[in-house]
Design a protein around this motif. Sequence first.
Motif, mmCIF file in Angstrom:
data_model
loop_
_atom_site.group_PDB
_atom_site.id
_atom_site.type_symbol
_atom_site.label_atom_id
_atom_site.label_comp_id
_atom_site.label_asym_id
_atom_site.label_seq_id
_atom_site.Cartn_x
_atom_site.Cartn_y
_atom_site.Cartn_z
ATOM 1 N N ALA A 234 0.589 4.025 -2.884
ATOM 2 C CA ALA A 234 0.328 5.444 -2.761
ATOM 3 C C ALA A 234 1.273 6.379 -3.204
ATOM 4 O O ALA A 234 1.164 7.312 -3.789
ATOM 5 N N GLU A 235 2.694 5.957 -3.102
ATOM 6 C CA GLU A 235 3.654 6.787 -3.963
ATOM 7 C C GLU A 235 3.402 6.753 -5.514
ATOM 8 O O GLU A 235 3.590 7.726 -6.122
ATOM 9 N N MET A 236 2.947 5.606 -5.979
ATOM 10 C CA MET A 236 2.755 5.290 -7.580
ATOM 11 C C MET A 236 1.764 6.230 -7.822
ATOM 12 O O MET A 236 1.410 7.091 -8.887
ATOM 13 N N ASP A 237 0.595 6.196 -7.163
ATOM 14 C CA ASP A 237 -0.536 7.407 -7.311
ATOM 15 C C ASP A 237 -0.131 8.765 -7.470
ATOM 16 O O ASP A 237 -0.731 9.351 -8.210
ATOM 17 N N PHE B 228 12.925 2.009 -13.684
ATOM 18 C CA PHE B 228 11.670 2.238 -13.932
ATOM 19 C C PHE B 228 11.213 3.328 -12.976
ATOM 20 O O PHE B 228 11.783 3.415 -11.826
ATOM 21 N N LEU B 229 9.661 3.633 -13.035
ATOM 22 C CA LEU B 229 9.477 4.981 -12.401
ATOM 23 C C LEU B 229 9.357 4.285 -10.744
ATOM 24 O O LEU B 229 9.533 5.016 -10.133
ATOM 25 N N MET B 230 8.810 3.259 -10.484
ATOM 26 C CA MET B 230 8.678 2.781 -9.218
ATOM 27 C C MET B 230 9.651 1.670 -8.651
ATOM 28 O O MET B 230 9.746 1.209 -7.510
ATOM 29 N N PRO C 223 0.993 -1.124 0.102
ATOM 30 C CA PRO C 223 0.032 0.014 -0.109
ATOM 31 C C PRO C 223 0.802 1.301 -0.107
ATOM 32 O O PRO C 223 0.503 2.434 -0.649
ATOM 33 N N ASP C 224 1.951 1.245 0.551
ATOM 34 C CA ASP C 224 2.948 2.460 0.764
ATOM 35 C C ASP C 224 3.367 2.805 -0.658
ATOM 36 O O ASP C 224 3.611 3.941 -1.081
ATOM 37 N N VAL C 225 3.792 1.500 -1.439
ATOM 38 C CA VAL C 225 4.474 1.663 -2.666
ATOM 39 C C VAL C 225 3.335 2.176 -3.697
ATOM 40 O O VAL C 225 3.460 3.236 -4.611
#
Length: 355
Positions: A175-178, A227-229, A171-173
């Motif tokens: 949230a960062e991706m969003d 990559f972005l994440m 969920p933390d990742v």
Amino acid sequence: MSTTETTPERPEHSRGGTYTVPGQEFVRDSNYIPTRITRDGADGYPVEAGRYRLVAARACPWANRSIIVRRLLGLEDALSIGMPGPTHDERSWTFDLDPGGRDPVLGIERLQEAFFARFPDYPRGITVPAIVDTRDGAVVTNDYPQITLDLSTEWTEHHREGAPALLPSDPDVRAEMDSVMRRVYTEVNNGVYRCGFAGSQDAYEAAYLRLFRALDWLEERLADRRFLMGDAITEADVRLFTTLVRFDAVYHGHFKCNRNKLTEMPVLWAYARDLFQLPGFGDTVDFEQIKEHYYVVHTDINPTGIIPCGPDLSGWLTPHGRESLGGDPWGGGTAPGPVRDGEQVTAGHNPLVPL
């Protein structure tokens, strides 16, 4: 928790973008058909293999996202695809690439017919991507940010073996991706349109500064991560890629996003080539259709309708060196197989598909 994006988006319609221009500044309309296709069928449309048809023009960056995600997840057998041509009139996207100018499954000449089948007085632009119910020929949704999220979360029963997880489970990742996707959308995906459709010099210059400020941020973010994440592709990469792959071909000149070309931004250019060379990304891109769409449809920006001959596309296949950052693009999964017969990009329209 709902997977709906908190920042609304709106895909292209017959003028290349649904928007208003209050005070000469581009503002994208955020209204779309919110119906969802889900496992439980809560909106009246349950996931069902073979029932629905994705209508997605290769020319459109918003539709290109759904084409990529469908291919990465291996949904070809579950969700058929119809591809309108790159140009259209004020009424609708048309199926002029198909024999007789009709979609072979839906039997319609214009996507507009599917919208009117459900909403006879539909007042807004006829947009792609759209998903149509083949049982009655009526549009289900054109909410393209939600379409790709639902392909990842609601259609899992039909994913291919080894399909990548495009949405992080942490969920933390997530949230960062969003947060990253919101910034990519407002500043880059929509930022190029804010430049191209600015109605005043001041509006254009403000949009230009916002766009390149964001591209500089991405250049920095991607300098030490593949990559972005992080180490694997996600939905965020799909969303950024469809703008980057169009940047030099149309946005740099046509939309006046010309501080520099993508090829002059070393990190972003290498990142874009990395994605382009992965199965599922570059093999969905038709540069000729992209150029024809923007330069022919946007008559207010390009009244002559002349389509540029360039740019040179050979650089897309040059080594990018991003493997040195490590990671596995597929996150432990596997790459998609060859493009299905009938879904290949036209030979000569992409350096991956030479004449």
